[in-house]
Design an enzyme around this catalytic site. Structure first.
Site, PDB file in Angstrom:
ATOM      1  CG  ASP A  88       7.733   2.833  -8.072  1.00 24.83           C
ATOM      2  OD1 ASP A  88       7.732   2.649  -6.842  1.00 24.83           O
ATOM      3  OD2 ASP A  88       7.001   2.201  -8.842  1.00 24.83           O
ATOM      4  N   GLY A 147       0.818  -1.209   0.000  1.00 27.14           N
ATOM      5  CA  GLY A 147       0.000   0.000   0.000  1.00 27.14           C
ATOM      6  C   GLY A 147       0.849   1.256   0.000  1.00 27.14           C
ATOM      7  CD1 TRP A 188       6.106  -3.429  -1.320  1.00 22.94           C
ATOM      8  CD2 TRP A 188       6.377  -5.331  -2.471  1.00 22.94           C
ATOM      9  NE1 TRP A 188       6.841  -3.144  -2.446  1.00 22.94           N
ATOM     10  CE2 TRP A 188       7.019  -4.284  -3.174  1.00 22.94           C
ATOM     11  CE3 TRP A 188       6.412  -6.609  -3.010  1.00 22.94           C
ATOM     12  CZ2 TRP A 188       7.692  -4.486  -4.384  1.00 22.94           C
ATOM     13  CZ3 TRP A 188       7.081  -6.826  -4.216  1.00 22.94           C
ATOM     14  CH2 TRP A 188       7.712  -5.753  -4.876  1.00 22.94           C
TER      15      TRP A 188
END
Lengths: 525, 525
Positions: free
Chosen positions: B288, B176, B227
């Site tokens: 990213d 998330g 994650w």
């Protein structure tokens, strides 16, 4: 140099042509028609996979068909290329590796349905779309050569069948009989798609057979669908095709009479489209017993000398033998244990009914189940063992009917065959001697009896078949002894084929979403 | 008789317990944790599949996971049972045949996401649901023992990771971060699910590291997601975990500073949850570049004697070696050819930026692509060859940014990395010597570079990996020479594992919809 090149091109062009004679020759290196041969025997002359070697079978490749949920196709294989269909798409694969060569998708076709496979002839590969177009593609490139619409969805027609290539023709049939569409067979030109002839399986007023329908039924409707391929006798020039149930399915009140040519085997002259003879298995059907199992052509001893017969395991639980020249009924034997809708078949081939087994508004328990004791999944025949290999379902259902006025192109609420929860089905592969009708061995399956797959027989003395637990199984053709299996992990509702790639024998079967191909294990070099 | 039975039960109960020591022992007969061992090396002591025998690999079974579209799970295997997950479901399979033993489905969990696999400890098997519940099931029966909600979806949390079982704890992380959720690691009791500790990966105001965020960013958000699973050094009692990008992803204007502990490797005391040290690969990330590739623990010669290091191939294109006791930066070498966002890494481990490679509203071409030169798919390390096997993507993207005010829990329109149509990616399996950072060999893949799979190394001198064409490939671990492959016909976005069944070595990898299991061919008896 130029001459050599030119000769090379001629040779390539020649080898690129699938000739009618190639299909006539039956299955060997290639698999050129749905049932392998025009006889429908699904018996291959290959013997590398045999009772000694079958244990060495192992997956060679798998191919995922995008969007597939329930592949029902039987591929054709020619010249190292395997052609397989799904709803409105045809995939050409390298048969050695499963690598995609080309894919054709018909984006205009309406809806999504199962598809039972392609046909191949000349330089073309053919398949039908959901909305009854016959599509001809160049077999090497996938280029669309033509599209021929041969029926209209607004008349209730749909198509799922593998087109049938014979001589210079592609024979096509239709689905939609369960919602009333009137059955037909059509012969289209393999070259252009132009129509040669149409044969209606529900006669029009005044035609022979029309008297078997009560006057309330308009013959724009009637069912007797032709949703599977057929077989062919080249010497007699006759097509053999089976037809589906009459419409409305379970309520016979609006269609008193035998309802010809529903639930029948029809013999049709392939050039003229004329009906040569017919035989009706289930007159005035109220159990949805489509005759859609293969009419298989055998030459077997019959009271002495060999006779040209056609055998047919019917959904209604009986195994029929007919003279295929004349249509003469020779014998019917019960191949399923659970049969009570009829006490037997009389000397003329007419069922001796159990009248209390008709569907009623309240429901009647009757056997076989509505799915049939046999169905469209392919049986096979091995001339060496003399045995016929038949996937069989033992099950009963509750049959209900409604006297509501039937409306074409709609289903019937509250009618049909319904499974009895406390009586799950049991599937078997059965070996039947067609000379006697007797069961020689059976292989009980261990799955939930909800899927249904076909068979292929080989000169190696092995019968390969899908079981109802998603396995491809190899069994000894003489004894039924298990030799090998591999689980595809999904339902199989298709039939296996066998062929050569680079001189090695392969077996392919479609599972729900994947094409599985097996071969004998050989260590890499 | 009663006594014997009783003793049998004790023996069975003992064998039914997966002990911490069993996981510590590393992968042999079983595969007990996501990366095979706590070190993350994914190196198995099994050697039946070796450079001589790999050519005899063949599919042993396949298992279809209903509803699966993109399996990303790494199964665990214990005592002949293979456990594999998909979105909110865990399947227990007989590892010999692929037969389903039990399936657990969480019908309450919200939405559908990939899932990266289960954990196993004691008599329990664990997995996370899409909505951040840790579920403990009895490993033999699939009975739910407990459910522990450890984060809330209304705070932007989701879960896809394989839980990590260490000592008496199950470590869980969160996803998330790309929509702003604040990263954490939690240790829950393996027995009861009760929380032992939480470590936030974005510090709160006043805490060390908070000064690396400009004041406009509220620390209820921030990203730095966790994650994927981590690794563990039992002697140091330290967990090694990597963290994701800071939020907002591509526009750094609202989060001036280094943004700790985003894009970092953190070393955490497993008992107290205290941060021992951290190392940030990409300060103030605007590309990213999650650090989500494995921190792999090696003991390798370093200027003489062996040193305890942790190596990490980063999405940003550099291969890092750190001292895993202190976090000291030892070296970074460029492992991808296409790297231009930085000119290199300085002596302190800080990237030497190419300032004109930052995302702009109009778009900037930069390398690697947003998917990274490495990503979460597992590399492996073979102590015998001394090589590190790393799936690598060579690709550049157009990076764009927007200065719109970021809103947590929503995506960013018009920002991100976009593929350049004329520059398709190229994938390789690369063997890197971690002592030098040098590339020793590479295996170029032939697929479309859209899928991405991991690797497993074996004592047989073979590295097994998924390529980007859906093949499982076996290559010689020393030379990269192709030994064998099998095509699964769908994208592979998971990593293989290896284990013994009935004394024979198997390899399993998840493809899109199926679990494929391979073994050496042995003819049936």
């Amino acid at each position: 140099m130029r001459l050599l090149l030119w000769m090379g091109l001629v040779a390539a062009a020649a080898s690129a042509q699938v000739k009618y004679d190639d299909i006539l020759a039956g299955p060997g290196a290639n698999w050129l028609t749905y049932a392998g041969s025009y006889s429908g025997q699904r018996h291959s002359s290959l013997n590398q996979i045999n009772t000694a070697t079958a244990k060495n079978l192992t997956p060679k490749w798998v191919y995922h068909v995008p969007d597939a949920k329930k592949l029902e196709a039987v591929p054709v294989v020619y010249d190292g290329i395997l052609y397989v269909t799904n709803s409105n798409q045809l995939h050409a694969l390298d048969a050695r590796t499963g690598r995609k060569i080309w894919v054709y998708r018909d984006e205009q076709a309406e809806g999504s349905r199962v598809n039972r496979g392609p046909a191949i002839l000349g330089d073309k590969v053919y398949f039908v779309t959901t909305d009854c177009h016959l599509v001809a593609l160049h077999r090497k490139t996938g280029a669309v050569l033509w599209h021929k619409k041969y029926a209209d969805t607004k008349d209730g027609y749909l198509a799922t069948m593998a087109p049938f290539a014979v001589k210079d023709k592609i024979i096509v049939g239709m689905g939609g009989g369960d919602s009333g569409a009137r059955g037909f067979l059509k012969a289209l030109s393999a070259e252009t798609g132009q129509e040669f002839w149409t044969l209606w399986t529900v006669p029009a007023k005044g035609e022979p057979g029309a008297e078997t329908w009560s006057k309330d039924v308009t013959l724009r409707w009637g069912g007797a669908a032709t949703w599977l391929s057929g077989t062919f006798d080249p010497a007699l020039n006759l097509l053999y095709w089976t037809t589906g149930n009459p419409w409305p399915d379970f309520y016979g009140g609006d269609r008193l009479g035998a309802n010809l040519y529903s639930d029948s085997l029809i013999a049709v002259d392939v050039d003229s489209g004329k009906l040569k003879w017919h035989f009706q298995f289930t007159p005035h059907d109220t159990h949805d017993w489509d005759a859609q199992s293969w009419p298989v052509l055998l030459d077997i001893p019959w009271d002495g000398p060999p006779r040209k017969v056609v055998v047919h395991p019917n959904r209604n639980g009986f195994f029929y033998v007919l003279d295929r020249v004349t249509g003469e009924f020779l014998r019917a034997t019960q191949f399923a244990d659970k049969v009570d809708w009829a006490k037997g078949i009389d000397a003329k081939g007419v069922p001796i009914l159990n009248p209390d087994k008709d569907p009623t508004p309240g429901g009647t328990r009757a056997c076989p189940a509505v799915r049939g004791a046999a169905n469209w999944m392919s049986p096979s025949y091995n001339p060496a063992t003399g045995l016929f290999y038949l996937p069989t379902l033992e099950q009963c259902d509750i049959y209900s009917s409604s006297a509501k006025e039937p409306k074409p192109m709609t289903g019937f609420a509250g009618t049909g065959g319904e499974q009895i929860p406390a009586e799950p089905g049991q599937m078997f592969l059965r070996a039947i001697d067609p000379r006697t009708g007797k069961r020689v061995w059976q292989y009980p399956m261990t799955g939930p009896a909800t899927a249904w797959a076909g068979t292929v027989s080989t000169a190696g003395g092995v019968v390969l078949f899908g079981d109802d637990a998603g396995h491809l199984v190899a069994a000894d053709a003489k004894t039924g002894k298990h030799l090998w299996h591999f689980g595809t992990s999904q339902n199989i509702t298709a039939s296996p084929i066998t062929y050569l790639v680079d001189g090695k024998q392969y077996v392919t079967i479609c599972s729900a979403t994947h094409v599985f191909t097996f071969g004998l294990f050989t260590p890499a070099e």
